[in-house]
Motif scaffolding. Sequence first.
Motif, PDB file in Angstrom:
ATOM      1  N   THR A  94      53.713  48.549  45.922  1.00  0.00           N
ATOM      2  CA  THR A  94      52.415  48.504  45.333  1.00  0.00           C
ATOM      3  C   THR A  94      51.935  49.768  44.985  1.00  0.00           C
ATOM      4  OG1 THR A  94      52.263  46.618  46.978  1.00  0.00           O
ATOM      5  CG2 THR A  94      50.301  47.334  45.654  1.00  0.00           C
ATOM      6  N   VAL A  95      51.356  49.711  43.476  1.00  0.00           N
ATOM      7  CA  VAL A  95      50.856  50.900  43.021  1.00  0.00           C
ATOM      8  C   VAL A  95      49.402  50.812  43.083  1.00  0.00           C
ATOM      9  CG1 VAL A  95      50.630  52.231  40.737  1.00  0.00           C
ATOM     10  CG2 VAL A  95      52.699  51.235  41.514  1.00  0.00           C
TER      11      VAL A  95
ATOM     12  N   ALA B 293      45.040  49.039  36.435  1.00  0.00           N
ATOM     13  CA  ALA B 293      45.097  47.527  36.412  1.00  0.00           C
ATOM     14  C   ALA B 293      44.830  47.009  37.747  1.00  0.00           C
ATOM     15  CB  ALA B 293      46.238  47.045  35.702  1.00  0.00           C
ATOM     16  N   SER B 294      44.969  48.059  38.687  1.00  0.00           N
ATOM     17  CA  SER B 294      45.063  47.611  40.188  1.00  0.00           C
ATOM     18  C   SER B 294      44.038  47.287  40.652  1.00  0.00           C
ATOM     19  CB  SER B 294      45.644  49.028  41.016  1.00  0.00           C
ATOM     20  OG  SER B 294      45.528  48.511  42.296  1.00  0.00           O
ATOM     21  N   GLY B 295      43.713  45.982  41.033  1.00  0.00           N
ATOM     22  CA  GLY B 295      42.352  45.500  41.710  1.00  0.00           C
ATOM     23  C   GLY B 295      42.280  45.205  43.158  1.00  0.00           C
ATOM     24  N   SER B 296      41.241  44.653  43.561  1.00  0.00           N
ATOM     25  CA  SER B 296      41.364  44.529  44.968  1.00  0.00           C
ATOM     26  C   SER B 296      42.332  43.714  45.824  1.00  0.00           C
ATOM     27  CB  SER B 296      40.005  43.538  45.400  1.00  0.00           C
ATOM     28  OG  SER B 296      39.725  43.276  46.530  1.00  0.00           O
TER      29      SER B 296
ATOM     30  N   PHE C  15      38.873  37.357  47.581  1.00  0.00           N
ATOM     31  CA  PHE C  15      39.600  36.016  47.514  1.00  0.00           C
ATOM     32  C   PHE C  15      40.031  35.960  45.954  1.00  0.00           C
ATOM     33  CE2 PHE C  15      39.465  31.507  46.902  1.00  0.00           C
ATOM     34  CZ  PHE C  15      40.310  30.981  47.596  1.00  0.00           C
ATOM     35  N   ALA C  16      39.142  36.850  45.124  1.00  0.00           N
ATOM     36  CA  ALA C  16      39.605  36.431  43.619  1.00  0.00           C
ATOM     37  C   ALA C  16      40.882  36.875  43.181  1.00  0.00           C
ATOM     38  CB  ALA C  16      38.305  37.235  42.867  1.00  0.00           C
ATOM     39  N   SER C  17      41.172  37.964  44.103  1.00  0.00           N
ATOM     40  CA  SER C  17      42.784  38.545  43.534  1.00  0.00           C
ATOM     41  C   SER C  17      43.714  37.601  44.071  1.00  0.00           C
ATOM     42  CB  SER C  17      42.899  39.737  44.269  1.00  0.00           C
ATOM     43  OG  SER C  17      42.171  40.827  43.800  1.00  0.00           O
ATOM     44  N   PHE C  18      43.698  36.927  45.225  1.00  0.00           N
ATOM     45  CA  PHE C  18      44.591  36.035  45.865  1.00  0.00           C
ATOM     46  C   PHE C  18      44.471  34.869  45.008  1.00  0.00           C
ATOM     47  CE2 PHE C  18      43.854  38.523  49.295  1.00  0.00           C
ATOM     48  CZ  PHE C  18      44.918  38.870  49.707  1.00  0.00           C
ATOM     49  N   ARG C  19      43.444  34.339  44.400  1.00  0.00           N
ATOM     50  CA  ARG C  19      43.335  33.324  43.466  1.00  0.00           C
ATOM     51  C   ARG C  19      44.001  33.487  42.193  1.00  0.00           C
ATOM     52  NH1 ARG C  19      37.737  31.376  43.287  1.00  0.00           N
ATOM     53  NH2 ARG C  19      37.438  33.252  42.195  1.00  0.00           N
ATOM     54  N   HIS C  20      43.770  34.402  41.686  1.00  0.00           N
ATOM     55  CA  HIS C  20      44.252  35.023  40.440  1.00  0.00           C
ATOM     56  C   HIS C  20      45.921  34.817  40.501  1.00  0.00           C
ATOM     57  CE1 HIS C  20      44.862  36.923  36.288  1.00  0.00           C
ATOM     58  NE2 HIS C  20      46.136  37.475  37.270  1.00  0.00           N
TER      59      HIS C  20
ATOM     60  N   VAL D 295      51.565  45.420  40.860  1.00  0.00           N
ATOM     61  CA  VAL D 295      50.209  45.649  40.792  1.00  0.00           C
ATOM     62  C   VAL D 295      49.514  44.404  41.170  1.00  0.00           C
ATOM     63  CG1 VAL D 295      48.492  46.045  38.778  1.00  0.00           C
ATOM     64  CG2 VAL D 295      50.421  47.197  38.615  1.00  0.00           C
ATOM     65  N   THR D 296      48.514  44.426  41.858  1.00  0.00           N
ATOM     66  CA  THR D 296      47.578  43.381  42.217  1.00  0.00           C
ATOM     67  C   THR D 296      46.324  43.501  41.258  1.00  0.00           C
ATOM     68  OG1 THR D 296      47.960  43.804  44.545  1.00  0.00           O
ATOM     69  CG2 THR D 296      46.230  42.454  44.232  1.00  0.00           C
TER      70      THR D 296
END
Lengths: 460, 387
Positions: free
Chosen positions: A18-19, A24-27, A31-36, A409-410
């Motif tokens: 994981t970079v 572009a790497s977010g949280s 929860f918003a990251s998991f939802r996306h 990337v997350t």
Amino acid sequence: MPKQIHLAAHFPGVNNTTVWSDPASGSHIEFASFRHFAQTAERAKFDFLFLAEGLRLREQGGQIYDLDVMGRPDNVAILQALAAVTERIGLAGTVNSTFNEPLDVARKLATLDHLSAGRAAWNVVTSWDEFTGENFRRGGYLPKDKRYLRAQEMLATAQALWDSWDADEVVADAAAGRFVRHGDAGRFDIRSDQFAISGRFPVPRSPQGRPVIIQAGDSEEGREFAASSADAIFTRHAELEAGQQFYADVKARLAKFGRRHEDLKILPAATFVLGDTESEAAENARQVQYQQVGPATAIAFAEQVWNRDLSDVDPDGPVPSFDPKTSDDVDSGAHISKGRASVRMFGDPVAVANEWRELGEREGLSLREVVIRKNGRHTFVGTPQRVADTIDEFVQTDASDGFVLVPHVTPGGLDVFADQVVPLLQEKGSFRTEYEGTTLREHLGLQPSPTTVAAVSVEA
Amino acid sequence: MTLHLAVALDGTGWHPASWREPGARADELFTAGFWVDQVREAEAGLLDLVTLEDSFAIDTDRVDHVQGRLDAQLVALRVGPVTSRIGLVPTVIATHTEPFHVSTEIATLDYVTTGRAGVRVKVSSRADEYALFGRREADAESRESLFDEAADHIEVQRRLWDSWEDDAEIRDAATGRFVDREKLHYIDFEGAHFSVRGPSITPRPPQGQPLVTALAHVDVAYRLAARGADLVFVTPGGVGRDGPTGDAEAILAQVRAEEAAVGRAGDPLHVLGDLLVVLDDGADAARERLRRLDETDGAGGGPGLRSDARILTGTATDVADVLESWHGAGLAGARLRPAVTAHDLPRITRELVPELQRRGLFRTAYEADTLRGHFGLARPADRYARV
Ligand SMILES: Cc1cc2nc3c(=O)[nH]c(=O)nc-3n(C[C@H](O)[C@H](O)[C@H](O)COP(=O)(O)O)c2cc1C
């Protein structure tokens, strides 16, 4: 119709794949990251979303390892929340069999299955080490050679509990004043090496009956465990020939457990880097590798092999000329790196160091470049067409039944795969264009769970 | 000062015949929609929070009673993304769970709801529940020891929530470090029942410290709340295992005495009175409803309604009167247990709430975004942070 591909999406993990330095790497925790991520995977009609688990922050040299992404939610908890913002995709959580009790785990997975309308899966992992155990009631109580015994008994117990309610037990007939058919549903009495439990399982049978079982672990015992009891196996064998050998090995074990070839899906972990042309993809891949193995990470990886502090070594200089410190058993607690599943990959540190040194000398590579070569390989690099062709080839030639894709990337790392590769797989006719079923068992083409028994008694 | 209002959700309601009532949706009890709709109803009434009951054991073998339940924490997590303001407080049984797992689960609930998580910590002394885990004997444990363990459980949860300072994640490209490990802390808890090293695997949740609650009927439980909780549910005019619990004033005095005895620092406990409600247009109609429900249950040999909390049969106005008098006695508010959720919950949100609003006793809109915020509790400083 060609053999169908099964795809899972692995939320980027706590390791250097994981970079986090990418703009572009977010949280990794909101929860918003998991939802996306989950909604992207569902848009692409993936079989399931997959989350890994680590119950102790990793350490190196007696300090918390600080170079990788870290900090994550509870697995099953976040999957349960994701059930609210997805409709079809399977939800696979990793839950350890050593630091949990079967009633609690079985209840949680049955609840996840109810509250996702049949989409739950359990990746049964077996970390048993004292280091992790320091966070739990019973520290390092389990010897290594009992890890699969415990996992096997844990799973058998969970399955007995899931089977302890008949599917039609709850009638909720208000007029007749009858909520359940029998007054005693869920009754069980289990005595085995690891467990002595009895009573009534509190959760009525869930939509899948038994949630899907995934196994991750590579040893002989791990393979036997998967062949006897798992619906899918998550492996690291993602090269064509090694994959075919692993595939043949594991599938050949099924018959002795009375299981069919298609009852166990083999899903290697795979990373990918795309480009509009082959050379652009290769360049992108090279850049990602340098992001994944920064100077500090290169030293940290070398320290895992050398088993000593190398902070005064130059990552852009040659591979160290001195030999690693050896300890007879890396599981004994003597190793500087703790809490990593990969420690055991460096079985013979002196041999690994020699190999690294030779590679460096032969090709004029720095230590960091050698580490990149050894650790930073991507599974699939190329144009979307090339990657789609390769994935399909793996599946059609029985190197796997599909893949667990691990973007770097997350949370947006899967988007490009969903947009560019999935349509090509669909064109080939080897990946679904719509979900046909509603449950994860149906997505994976698994048989329905065995029918139930009213009273369960297991003795080992 | 306005009062705080919570609803305790348990299956189709607290009356054993509730599942047989019109609109009870008993056949949907194990589906997401059932729980989502109930919590949304409570949120439409601007309630502070809902609690979700839990137990590992099934407490009846009667075929005419509801049997089976889902994990309360996961119910809260499933509801979280589709609600926006109400606090979600699942029950956790300290006796049989790992504080490490519970801490990360509740932190996860706090992330999913951006700050609306709480936890109600419960102690188990039921032999049937012990047998489900097979790790220890129910008889071997004193009540004091069980409550001490629960206090330790809370302490570990709390330390783990603080074990990552808020600014631990640094993403420092220059040194390649994702976190500043000086801001991650071992909690090194050692207790009679467990030791936990830490740090958490989950960063500090949005509220810093999710809201910790307990239900208490006796001194030892008031003491547990005084030691570790933010909020305690009590039962004025009710009956605990040791007998009548006393009125609101007497209970409040006991709670405050325990707070003094344990040297509680910081915010005093918020004390909410539990009330089981059977509501209707008039007092007679309400009594008739309860009579009918008891008769339905009794026809099959069931015991009818029994409760540790006071039972109120009457109108929303009657409930408002009780809450107002409790408020006068110093309680911060109430947690209502609907006898029949399908019937009594809408009466709470659509009749009681407007009545309290008319009296100036309840909010007319949510003012805060977090559960702590609903109770006017600040986001606490991290215990490990160097100032
Ligand atoms: C692909 C793969 C993924 C794994 N993921 C996890 C994980 O997320 N959490 C964990 O605790 N262990 C994980 N493990 C570790 C295994 O559960 C197991 O403990 C370890 O591989 C040792 O067992 P073995 O000797 O059979 O390989 C993983 C292993 C593999 C091969």
